[in-house]
Design an enzyme around this catalytic site. Structure first.
Site, PDB file in Angstrom:
ATOM      1  CD  GLU A  73       2.793  44.434  89.571  1.00 49.47           C
ATOM      2  OE1 GLU A  73       2.880  43.874  90.687  1.00 49.47           O
ATOM      3  OE2 GLU A  73       1.675  44.873  89.292  1.00 49.47           O
ATOM      4  CG  ASP A 100       4.610  40.478  91.722  1.00 51.84           C
ATOM      5  OD1 ASP A 100       4.499  41.496  92.535  1.00 51.84           O
ATOM      6  OD2 ASP A 100       3.733  40.036  91.144  1.00 51.84           O
ATOM      7  CB  ILE A 102       2.757  42.449  97.357  1.00 51.25           C
ATOM      8  CG1 ILE A 102       3.607  43.342  98.643  1.00 51.25           C
ATOM      9  CG2 ILE A 102       1.722  42.011  97.967  1.00 51.25           C
ATOM     10  CD1 ILE A 102       2.611  44.489  99.227  1.00 51.25           C
ATOM     11  CG  ASP A 103       1.335  37.597  92.770  1.00 50.27           C
ATOM     12  OD1 ASP A 103       1.152  38.125  91.792  1.00 50.27           O
ATOM     13  OD2 ASP A 103       1.086  36.310  92.565  1.00 50.27           O
ATOM     14  CB  THR A 105      -1.581  44.187  95.587  1.00 46.67           C
ATOM     15  OG1 THR A 105      -0.258  44.278  95.273  1.00 46.67           O
ATOM     16  CG2 THR A 105      -1.850  45.544  96.173  1.00 46.67           C
ATOM     17  CG  ASP A 228       1.752  38.266  87.672  1.00 47.79           C
ATOM     18  OD1 ASP A 228       1.885  39.259  88.682  1.00 47.79           O
ATOM     19  OD2 ASP A 228       1.143  38.942  86.468  1.00 47.79           O
TER      20      ASP A 228
HETATM   21  P1  2AM Z   1      -0.522  41.628  91.603  1.00 43.94           P
HETATM   22  O1  2AM Z   1      -1.282  41.395  93.124  1.00 43.94           O
HETATM   23  O2  2AM Z   1       0.866  41.599  92.126  1.00 43.94           O
HETATM   24  O3  2AM Z   1      -1.006  42.804  90.635  1.00 43.94           O
HETATM   25  C1  2AM Z   1      -4.693  37.464  90.434  1.00 43.94           C
HETATM   26  O4  2AM Z   1      -5.404  37.452  89.645  1.00 43.94           O
HETATM   27  C2  2AM Z   1      -3.280  37.942  89.685  1.00 43.94           C
HETATM   28  O5  2AM Z   1      -3.351  38.740  88.780  1.00 43.94           O
HETATM   29  C3  2AM Z   1      -2.155  38.262  90.565  1.00 43.94           C
HETATM   30  O6  2AM Z   1      -1.284  37.626  90.516  1.00 43.94           O
HETATM   31  C4  2AM Z   1      -2.107  39.599  90.400  1.00 43.94           C
HETATM   32  O7  2AM Z   1      -0.751  40.219  90.775  1.00 43.94           O
HETATM   33  C5  2AM Z   1      -2.282  39.827  88.929  1.00 43.94           C
HETATM   34  N1  2AM Z   1      -2.914  41.037  88.648  1.00 43.94           N
HETATM   35  C6  2AM Z   1      -3.837  42.066  89.235  1.00 43.94           C
HETATM   36  N2  2AM Z   1      -4.395  42.894  88.765  1.00 43.94           N
HETATM   37  C7  2AM Z   1      -3.848  43.047  87.445  1.00 43.94           C
HETATM   38  C8  2AM Z   1      -4.005  43.756  86.274  1.00 43.94           C
HETATM   39  N3  2AM Z   1      -4.566  44.913  86.412  1.00 43.94           N
HETATM   40  N4  2AM Z   1      -3.347  43.327  85.219  1.00 43.94           N
HETATM   41  C9  2AM Z   1      -2.824  42.261  85.136  1.00 43.94           C
HETATM   42  N5  2AM Z   1      -2.396  41.210  86.283  1.00 43.94           N
HETATM   43  C10 2AM Z   1      -3.157  41.642  87.610  1.00 43.94           C
HETATM   44 CA    CA Z   2       1.549  40.068  90.296  1.00 43.27          CA
HETATM   45 CA    CA Z   3       2.336  42.973  92.689  1.00 46.57          CA
HETATM   46 CA    CA Z   4      -0.295  44.948  90.489  1.00 49.07          CA
END
Ligand code: 2AM
Ligand code: CA
Ligand code: CA
Ligand code: CA
Length: 281
Positions: A73, A100, A102-103, A105, A228
């Site tokens: 990512e 990924d 940190i899924d 964040t 994700d």
């Molecule tokens: P992330 O924490 O790696 O960004 C939560 O609804 C999920 O959506 C998480 O898996 C998160 O992954 C992801 N996510 C968060 N912000 C996003 C964005 N702007 N566009 C797409 N996915 C997002």
């Molecule tokens: Ca993610």
């Molecule tokens: Ca992430």
């Molecule tokens: Ca992200």
């Protein structure tokens, strides 16, 4: 049984070791974040820990498999279009690691203890290894294609719920508001009426690991990216569940609108989403 190996060089062991090392470091940085930036929108966060963890994982993988490709990512320009381009390019690779770091964040930044490291390996576009590590609970979820799925060495099985009405489902509030039906608030409203209860804990990968472990009957969200979903989709399938897009097409690494379940409730789940779209419930 897939053991919790340390120090071996099979791709599964490398995935497990990388997830474990990155996860430990991420946990140690909780509350000590140095830098928080936004990417596409004020809701789209990235920290120095996301970037550091991804670099750590890339380095470990390339030490063992220098000729493999990596799609992570934080190595991709923000935004849906750039993600699409990066995936299309990466898909050509024989061996592709999909990371990924940190899924969840937003959870990590908040100190809400629900986030994970997700690492998958695809061979000619098909996911063959999926590893998800939750450093808070020290849970290592591992799946190998055709060999089942395990949490810390114990086989996992999806829930036995026969009906949506008996199932607890997870959903996600994707920050990309341009995503329309079916899994927007209307879909979520419809599901709230038809399920035992809904959860939205903010990590797609960990939700999928929980579907695999039978802790959730299903999970759906739109606007996700390959990193994700890749590891979690294999976990669900290898635990006896089903993973499709919102129209019922089987999962592939290009899917952005995801529906995962124990299989038994899958059609009912798809029908509720479709109906919500058609009727504007
Ligand atoms: P992330 O924490 O790696 O960004 C939560 O609804 C999920 O959506 C998480 O898996 C998160 O992954 C992801 N996510 C968060 N912000 C996003 C964005 N702007 N566009 C797409 N996915 C997002
Ligand atoms: Ca993610
Ligand atoms: Ca992430
Ligand atoms: Ca992200």
């Amino acid at each position: 049984k897939i053991p919790y190996v340390v120090g071996s060089k099979s791709p599964t062991a490398v995935a497990i070791n990388s997830a474990s090392k990155a996860g430990e470091w991420i946990k140690s940085r909780l509350g000590l974040i140095k830098e928080i930036n936004t990417k596409c929108s004020p809701q789209d966060l990235v920290t120095d820990v996301d970037k550091g963890a991804e670099l750590m994982i890339r380095k470990l993988i390339l030490t063992h498999f220098p000729d493999h490709s990596i799609l992570g990512e934080e190595g991709v320009e923000p935004g849906a279009e750039a993600s699409e381009r990066a995936l299309n390019q990466a898909k050509e690779a024989e061996y592709l690691w999909i990371i990924d770091p940190i899924d969840g964040t937003t959870n990590f930044v908040q100190g809400f203890p629900f986030f994970c490291v997700s690492i998958a390996l695809a061979y000619r576009g098909e996911v063959i290894i999926g590893v998800i590590y939750d450093p808070i609970r020290d849970e290592m979820f591992v799946a190998e294609k055709g060999k089942g799925a395990y949490v810390h060495g114990n086989p996992m099985k999806v829930s036995r719920d026969e009906k949506l009405a008996d199932s607890v489902l997870a959903v996600g509030f994707n920050p990309d508001r341009s995503y329309a039906l079916p899994v927007n608030m209307k879909g979520i409203n419809a599901l709230a009426d038809r399920t035992l209860s809904l959860r939205a804990a903010g990590s797609a990968a960990l939700h999928l690991a929980y579907v695999a472990a039978g802790r959730l009957g299903g999970y759906c969200e739109v606007g996700l990216n390959a990193w994700d979903i890749a590891a979690g989709a294999l976990l669900v399938k290898e635990s006896g569940g089903m993973v499709t897009d919102t129209t019922g097409n089987p999962y592939d690494i290009g899917v952005r609108r995801l529906v995962a379940s124990n299989g038994r409730i899958h059609q009912e789940l798809l029908d509720v989403l479709k109906n919500a779209e058609a009727t504007g419930v």
